[in-house]
Design a protein around this motif. Structure first.
Motif, PDB file in Angstrom:
ATOM      1  N   ASN A   1      73.030  -5.035  16.764  1.00 20.81           N
ATOM      2  CA  ASN A   1      71.626  -4.633  16.907  1.00 20.81           C
ATOM      3  C   ASN A   1      70.767  -5.070  15.725  1.00 20.81           C
ATOM      4  OD1 ASN A   1      72.421  -2.855  14.904  1.00 20.81           O
ATOM      5  ND2 ASN A   1      72.136  -1.009  16.143  1.00 20.81           N
ATOM      6  N   GLY A   2      71.378  -5.763  14.765  1.00 20.77           N
ATOM      7  CA  GLY A   2      70.636  -6.265  13.612  1.00 20.77           C
ATOM      8  C   GLY A   2      70.679  -5.364  12.393  1.00 20.77           C
ATOM      9  N   SER A   3      71.209  -4.161  12.544  1.00 16.08           N
ATOM     10  CA  SER A   3      71.215  -3.194  11.456  1.00 16.08           C
ATOM     11  C   SER A   3      72.387  -3.422  10.507  1.00 16.08           C
ATOM     12  CB  SER A   3      71.303  -1.771  12.001  1.00 16.08           C
ATOM     13  OG  SER A   3      72.626  -1.497  12.479  1.00 16.08           O
TER      14      SER A   3
ATOM     15  N   PHE B   1      75.123  -1.250   9.372  1.00 12.37           N
ATOM     16  CA  PHE B   1      75.807   0.016   9.664  1.00 12.37           C
ATOM     17  C   PHE B   1      74.901   1.063  10.298  1.00 12.37           C
ATOM     18  CE2 PHE B   1      78.637  -1.370   6.032  1.00 12.37           C
ATOM     19  CZ  PHE B   1      79.713  -1.680   6.846  1.00 12.37           C
ATOM     20  N   ASN B   2      73.924   0.643  11.092  1.00 11.12           N
ATOM     21  CA  ASN B   2      73.000   1.584  11.738  1.00 11.12           C
ATOM     22  C   ASN B   2      72.245   2.451  10.732  1.00 11.12           C
ATOM     23  OD1 ASN B   2      73.278   0.928  14.473  1.00 11.12           O
ATOM     24  ND2 ASN B   2      75.178   2.095  14.633  1.00 11.12           N
ATOM     25  N   SER B   3      72.113   1.990   9.519  1.00 12.08           N
ATOM     26  CA  SER B   3      71.394   2.741   8.483  1.00 12.08           C
ATOM     27  C   SER B   3      69.997   2.162   8.322  1.00 12.08           C
ATOM     28  CB  SER B   3      72.143   2.647   7.145  1.00 12.08           C
ATOM     29  OG  SER B   3      71.319   3.099   6.086  1.00 12.08           O
ATOM     30  N   PRO B   4      68.948   2.925   8.636  1.00 10.35           N
ATOM     31  CA  PRO B   4      67.586   2.421   8.455  1.00 10.35           C
ATOM     32  C   PRO B   4      67.277   2.050   7.011  1.00 10.35           C
ATOM     33  CG  PRO B   4      67.577   4.332   9.882  1.00 10.35           C
ATOM     34  CD  PRO B   4      68.958   4.237   9.315  1.00 10.35           C
ATOM     35  N   SER B   5      67.777   2.854   6.058  1.00 12.14           N
ATOM     36  CA  SER B   5      67.469   2.580   4.650  1.00 12.14           C
ATOM     37  C   SER B   5      68.139   1.296   4.177  1.00 12.14           C
ATOM     38  CB  SER B   5      67.887   3.764   3.777  1.00 12.14           C
ATOM     39  OG  SER B   5      69.227   4.139   4.029  1.00 12.14           O
ATOM     40  N   ALA B   6      69.427   1.129   4.468  1.00 12.21           N
ATOM     41  CA  ALA B   6      70.128  -0.092   4.061  1.00 12.21           C
ATOM     42  C   ALA B   6      69.555  -1.307   4.771  1.00 12.21           C
ATOM     43  CB  ALA B   6      71.620   0.042   4.340  1.00 12.21           C
ATOM     44  N   THR B   7      69.183  -1.128   6.041  1.00 10.20           N
ATOM     45  CA  THR B   7      68.615  -2.242   6.807  1.00 10.20           C
ATOM     46  C   THR B   7      67.240  -2.633   6.272  1.00 10.20           C
ATOM     47  OG1 THR B   7      69.806  -1.443   8.765  1.00 10.20           O
ATOM     48  CG2 THR B   7      68.054  -3.052   9.128  1.00 10.20           C
ATOM     49  N   ALA B   8      66.433  -1.631   5.922  1.00 13.03           N
ATOM     50  CA  ALA B   8      65.115  -1.911   5.344  1.00 13.03           C
ATOM     51  C   ALA B   8      65.260  -2.668   4.027  1.00 13.03           C
ATOM     52  CB  ALA B   8      64.345  -0.611   5.125  1.00 13.03           C
ATOM     53  N   ALA B   9      66.207  -2.223   3.177  1.00 19.66           N
ATOM     54  CA  ALA B   9      66.429  -2.903   1.903  1.00 19.66           C
ATOM     55  C   ALA B   9      66.918  -4.329   2.131  1.00 19.66           C
ATOM     56  CB  ALA B   9      67.441  -2.125   1.074  1.00 19.66           C
TER      57      ALA B   9
ATOM     58  N   GLY C   1      67.004 -10.298  11.996  1.00 19.80           N
ATOM     59  CA  GLY C   1      67.718  -9.273  12.743  1.00 19.80           C
ATOM     60  C   GLY C   1      67.448  -7.883  12.209  1.00 19.80           C
ATOM     61  N   CYS C   2      67.346  -7.767  10.891  1.00 22.55           N
ATOM     62  CA  CYS C   2      67.035  -6.470  10.286  1.00 22.55           C
ATOM     63  C   CYS C   2      65.661  -5.976  10.729  1.00 22.55           C
ATOM     64  CB  CYS C   2      67.072  -6.583   8.768  1.00 22.55           C
ATOM     65  SG  CYS C   2      68.716  -6.879   8.073  1.00 22.55           S
ATOM     66  N   LEU C   3      64.685  -6.856  10.703  1.00 27.03           N
ATOM     67  CA  LEU C   3      63.338  -6.472  11.113  1.00 27.03           C
ATOM     68  C   LEU C   3      63.309  -6.105  12.587  1.00 27.03           C
ATOM     69  CD1 LEU C   3      60.367  -6.137  10.371  1.00 27.03           C
ATOM     70  CD2 LEU C   3      60.028  -8.544  10.956  1.00 27.03           C
ATOM     71  N   SER C   4      64.057  -6.833  13.401  1.00 26.47           N
ATOM     72  CA  SER C   4      64.119  -6.545  14.835  1.00 26.47           C
ATOM     73  C   SER C   4      64.670  -5.145  15.078  1.00 26.47           C
ATOM     74  CB  SER C   4      64.981  -7.586  15.546  1.00 26.47           C
ATOM     75  OG  SER C   4      65.116  -7.266  16.913  1.00 26.47           O
ATOM     76  N   TYR C   5      65.713  -4.777  14.328  1.00 27.51           N
ATOM     77  CA  TYR C   5      66.297  -3.437  14.467  1.00 27.51           C
ATOM     78  C   TYR C   5      65.283  -2.358  14.107  1.00 27.51           C
ATOM     79  CZ  TYR C   5      68.965   0.700  13.043  1.00 27.51           C
ATOM     80  OH  TYR C   5      69.415   1.991  12.874  1.00 27.51           O
TER      81      TYR C   5
END
Length: 281
Positions: A225-227, A229-237, A246-250
């Protein structure tokens, strides 16, 4: 309370205990097993005493994401607006008990500092920033208090947030604590992280690492899904540091699915947290 990101305290100190509760310990009458049983009882109490509530920490990190079209504007202003409107009376953002006390004070410190950094990054909420700083300065001694339950990855994330704050000229004034001690604790934690298993641990807490982390490694731990580990904070960073599409898409999909106009963004990590707990026996 409703808002962009709702969750159980999934970065709780409890996850550290869950990781150590491997099958090899099951059924052994030894001090380690007894300690795990005691900790698991504390986890049960957390399930009973803390309601599913808004994750101001994750919301703050998503609020920090700049727009791809302009680095001077937030990509998700609704998250930023939520931070401005949902500070607690004591100046913090985070989880509180029904009587208004902080059951996980270190978690509240991390959440509050993340919110302050997000607001300062976009130069909004000066009153909220000052009020939040007073809360942190009054409770900063808890950051090095070993008797206080520590959120998962706290020794990495909180010192990293302090560095971000310094980069934004946020001045924390405290006679209670030497900041170099926190940085030393982080260095010790990083030295222990050399196995493949610990690489994943670092990726999960990568928002606390900044330039110390190889952001090309994010691909290794990125989910379908682009994340991260399904962590919004880690994905945002990860997006802030690597501009990974992919991160932005998630993150965008979360806002599209769970939120509109900055309200109703329900992202419950409770089930994932509970699954890890039950898997530990």
């Amino acid at each position: 309370m409703t808002g962009p990101l709702s969750t159980k305290p999934y970065r709780s100190w409890a996850l550290t205990a869950i990781q150590t509760a491997t099958p090899s310990y099951v059924g052994q009458a030894n001090p380690t097993n007894l300690a795990i049983d005691t900790t698991k009882e504390r986890i049960r109490k957390l399930f009973n005493n803390v309601d599913i509530s808004v994750s101001s920490y994750d919301t703050a990190w998503v609020a920090m994401v700049p727009s791809p079209s302009s680095s001077k504007s937030p990509c998700f202003p609704e998250c930023l607006n939520w931070l401005v409107k949902n500070q607690l009376d004591d100046g913090s953002w985070g989880l509180v008990n029904h009587n208004g006390t902080h059951q996980l004070l270190k978690d509240s410190l991390s959440s509050t500092l993340a919110c302050i950094v997000a607001l300062k990054q976009w130069n909004v909420g000066e009153d909220q920033i000052n009020k939040g700083l007073r809360f942190i300065e009054s409770n900063l001694a808890s950051a090095t208090d070993k008797s206080q339950p520590s959120p998962f990855g706290f020794d990495i994330i909180f010192p990293g947030m302090l560095e971000y704050a310094q980069q934004l000229d946020i001045n924390l004034r405290s006679k209670q604590i030497d900041f170099t001690l926190l940085l030393h604790e982080r260095d010790l934690e990083l030295k222990r992280c050399h196995s493949n298993e610990m690489e994943a641990y670092l990726a999960y807490n990568s928002e606390g690492l900044g330039n110390l982390y190889d952001w090309h490694m994010v691909k290794k731990y990125q989910m379908k899904n682009g994340s991260v580990f399904n962590s919004p904070s880690a994905t945002a960073a990860a997006f802030i540091n690597s501009q990974d599409a992919g991160c932005l898409s998630y993150l965008t999909s979360l806002l599209d699915k769970f939120g509109n106009a900055g309200t109703g963004f329900l992202l419950s990590y409770y089930q994932r947290f509970k699954y890890w707990y039950e898997s530990a026996g």
